[in-house]
Design a protein around this motif. Structure first.
Motif, mmCIF file in Angstrom:
data_model
loop_
_atom_site.group_PDB
_atom_site.id
_atom_site.type_symbol
_atom_site.label_atom_id
_atom_site.label_comp_id
_atom_site.label_asym_id
_atom_site.label_seq_id
_atom_site.Cartn_x
_atom_site.Cartn_y
_atom_site.Cartn_z
ATOM 1 N N SER A 1 0.843 -1.203 0.000
ATOM 2 C CA SER A 1 0.000 0.000 0.000
ATOM 3 C C SER A 1 0.872 1.244 0.000
ATOM 4 O O SER A 1 0.980 1.958 0.987
ATOM 5 N N THR A 2 1.522 1.469 -1.123
ATOM 6 C CA THR A 2 2.434 2.608 -1.253
ATOM 7 C C THR A 2 1.954 3.515 -2.369
ATOM 8 O O THR A 2 0.981 3.229 -3.059
ATOM 9 N N SER A 3 2.677 4.599 -2.546
ATOM 10 C CA SER A 3 2.281 5.563 -3.576
ATOM 11 C C SER A 3 2.432 5.020 -4.981
ATOM 12 O O SER A 3 1.891 5.583 -5.924
ATOM 13 N N GLU A 4 3.166 3.906 -5.147
ATOM 14 C CA GLU A 4 3.348 3.358 -6.486
ATOM 15 C C GLU A 4 2.190 2.467 -6.907
ATOM 16 O O GLU A 4 2.187 1.928 -8.004
ATOM 17 N N MET A 5 1.218 2.278 -6.043
ATOM 18 C CA MET A 5 0.097 1.397 -6.338
ATOM 19 C C MET A 5 -1.222 2.093 -6.039
ATOM 20 O O MET A 5 -1.367 2.735 -5.000
ATOM 21 N N ALA A 6 -2.178 1.966 -6.959
ATOM 22 C CA ALA A 6 -3.529 2.496 -6.742
ATOM 23 C C ALA A 6 -4.532 1.399 -7.077
ATOM 24 O O ALA A 6 -4.309 0.587 -7.980
ATOM 25 N N ILE A 7 -5.615 1.354 -6.333
ATOM 26 C CA ILE A 7 -6.649 0.348 -6.582
ATOM 27 C C ILE A 7 -7.888 1.031 -7.147
ATOM 28 O O ILE A 7 -8.163 2.199 -6.883
ATOM 29 N N PHE A 8 -8.647 0.281 -7.944
ATOM 30 C CA PHE A 8 -9.906 0.770 -8.506
ATOM 31 C C PHE A 8 -10.727 -0.434 -8.940
ATOM 32 O O PHE A 8 -10.259 -1.580 -8.881
ATOM 33 N N HIS A 9 -11.958 -0.182 -9.354
ATOM 34 C CA HIS A 9 -12.795 -1.262 -9.873
ATOM 35 C C HIS A 9 -13.435 -0.823 -11.183
ATOM 36 O O HIS A 9 -13.628 0.369 -11.428
#
Length: 582
Positions: A108-116
């Motif tokens: 869970s860092t700034s290099e990763m984003a989640i979405f659907h």
């Protein structure tokens, strides 16, 4: 005198002295993940940001110039929000977060984003070191491997299967219920009036095509998914020459216009798309042309498929590749023909999700396709109306190149071919709303796109539309004349005297189509109901060749019909019909 010295928890002392992150912090290189892990170990004992910063600073080398200490307040805040500060129950001290919690914190860092997606599928967008973005479904093998690797790099330990599943479960829940919704594309996507083409390269680079030109960008939007087999495309170059591609494919002017039309339609930002039907005998080059067109638009480890047996398999294939190529096809069944038509125009497919009774898995993917084979392998008129059909002549003697020579020449011209196609697509974007959609072809949106692109191709005005009209008409007539039912109707009418007219019921007509032994050809409709449906599907093509069908007024017992011939320029001569029957 009262002792005012701060009370240091023994657990904090143990965590600081025993942390495996000390080596990573002391190295002074990429200290973000070691610091993140270290914070997760100490927050069960203290949330004092200044304490934690001072302890971490003691591990860092004296010449450290990074910004990890500035990130610690946010790390502490995030850890508390996620509950990592809670001590273990029934113990005097905490052993820190579980492996699953730690894995979640590490990724869970700034290099990763989640979405659907709008279909409710959870995705992760990972930023590359170059600033591009690559997306993976949360449940994909690629994502599992990425989590395992990040965990190992941060801890020096492997992540167990149960902990990995728990971490991904939580990540999926967050993506579906708390993260924003966004579309995810495969190879090609449209956004804000522009087109983006995913090159499939490690840095996440995309070609951004606008009404004023194209460039290579690392914007990260729109978001692209790369399934297994997704191939890397070369970077396009300017000042290419599409005529080099025509010469390599050994196409005449007529067939070159149709292939170019298909290439441009396959780069449209939205459906409907078309299917390229390539027919020709042995040695006509149909398989190689299919392969090279696929490599231009959508390189893949698996360049050609065999035609699937059902709609479910077709939907899965469409979810895994932008352009589908079906090689050496002998026949396209009517049910699969309908499924392909739906795919070209953006139709969906749903099936029961495995191990559930009341949940569905939905597929909705609009894709261009290529089907090649010998003879008239596609006969359904709905499919033919959505097709660009090409008949390839045999290659002249002495002109055939080796596979190695073709591939080498193709790789040399590919960057320029891509650049030229993107130049044309840019013009199509600029002019699309300025041109009127034609009314003479069924795929009016695709034809409008070609008309908008035409000035950039150097072709005379109206070339694309005339080529599409001629292609659809020619293949419709040819397939209608060769259809077993049409041949049987001509044979029946030839036995009915000079008027060549039949009047009767559908059941009576079905009986009259039997041969002199009372048998029905297995290629003909096997019931009167099926015969009625077949006549409706063939009505358009039969009218082109002068074979007329009219339903008469219903009687008390049935509704009769009349079939007769009104010759047109495309009506076959009786002798030619006899030859086809033999």
């Amino acid at each position: 005198m009262e002792d005012t010295a701060p009370q240091i928890p023994i657990g904090l002392v143990e965590a600081v002295l025993n942390t495996p992150q000390g080596a990573g912090l002391m190295a002074g290189g990429d200290t973000h993940l070691p610091a993140l892990h270290f914070v997760g170990e100490v927050v069960p004992f203290t949330q004092d940001v200044q304490w934690i910063k001072e302890i971490a600073a003691g591990y860092l080398p004296s010449n450290y110039a990074g910004n990890t200490l500035d990130e610690i307040p946010k790390m502490v805040s995030d850890s508390v929000k996620k509950g990592y500060d809670a001590p273990s129950k029934g113990r005097g001290r905490s052993d820190g977060p579980s492996a699953a919690q730690l894995a979640t914190m590490i990724i869970s860092t700034s290099e990763m984003a989640i979405f659907h997606t709008p279909q409710g599928l959870a995705y992760v967008a990972i930023t590359t070191p170059d600033g591009g973005t690559i997306c993976h479904p949360v449940r994909s093998e690629a994502m599992k491997g990425w989590v395992r690797l990040r965990y190992y790099l941060a801890t020096g330990k492997t992540l167990g299967r149960d902990a990995l599943t728990e971490a991904l479960d939580l990540l999926e829940a967050k993506a579906v219920y708390t993260a924003p919704e966004d579309n995810v594309y495969l190879r090609l996507g449209g956004r804000d009036g522009n087109i983006y083409f995913d090159l499939g390269q490690a840095d996440g680079a995309q070609v951004k095509i606008t009404p004023t030109g194209w460039s290579i960008v690392l914007d990260g939007l729109p978001r692209f998914h790369r399934p297994n087999g997704f191939g890397m495309q070369v970077r396009p170059e300017r000042s290419g020459n599409l005529l080099e591609l025509r010469d390599l494919l050994q196409l005449d002017d007529k067939n070159w216009v149709l292939v170019l039309a298909f290439l441009l339609i396959s780069l449209k930002p939205a459906h409907p798309y078309m299917v390229l039907l390539l027919s020709g005998g042995h040695g006509s080059g149909k398989s190689k042309i299919s392969e090279l067109v696929k490599r231009i638009i959508d390189p893949n480890a698996l360049e050609k498929f065999r035609l699937p047996k059902d709609e479910h398999t077709l939907a899965i294939q469409a979810a895994m590749a932008w352009m589908l190529v079906y090689d050496n096809t002998s026949a396209v069944r009517w049910d699969l023909s309908d499924a392909i038509c739906a795919m070209l125009t953006g139709g969906g497919f749903s099936t029961r999700k495995y191990y559930t009774d009341d949940e569905q898995r939905m597929f909705k993917n609009a894709r261009p396709a290529i089907i090649n084979g010998i003879g008239e392998f596609a006969s359904q008129h709905d499919l033919l109306d959505r097709a660009i059909a090409i008949k390839l002549p045999p290659m002249p003697a002495g002109t055939r190149l080796t596979e190695k020579a073709i591939n080498a020449r193709f790789e040399a011209i590919l960057p320029g071919v891509l650049g030229s196609l993107f130049d044309i697509v840019s013009v199509a974007l600029r002019r699309f709303d300025e041109v009127e959609p034609p009314t003479t072809v069924r795929m009016a949106d695709a034809a409008q796109w070609l008309i908008a692109a035409e000035p950039a191709t150097g072709l005379p005005e109206g070339t694309f539309l005339r080529a599409l009209e001629a292609s659809v008409k020619e293949v419709t007539i040819e397939n209608t004349i060769n259809h077993p039912l049409v041949l049987a109707l001509f044979r029946l009418l030839d036995t009915l005297g000079p008027g060549r007219t039949y009047e009767g019921t559908m059941g009576d007509l079905h009986d009259k189509l039997r041969n002199e032994h009372g048998r029905l050809d297995p290629q003909l409709p096997q019931t009167a109901s099926h015969l009625s449906n077949a006549l409706q599907r063939l009505a358009h093509g039969m009218a082109e060749i002068g074979l007329k069908v009219e339903l008469l007024n219903r009687t008390n017992s049935a509704r009769p019909l009349r079939i007769w011939i009104e010759p047109t320029e495309h009506t076959p001569e009786p002798d030619k019909i006899k030859k086809r029957l033999w």
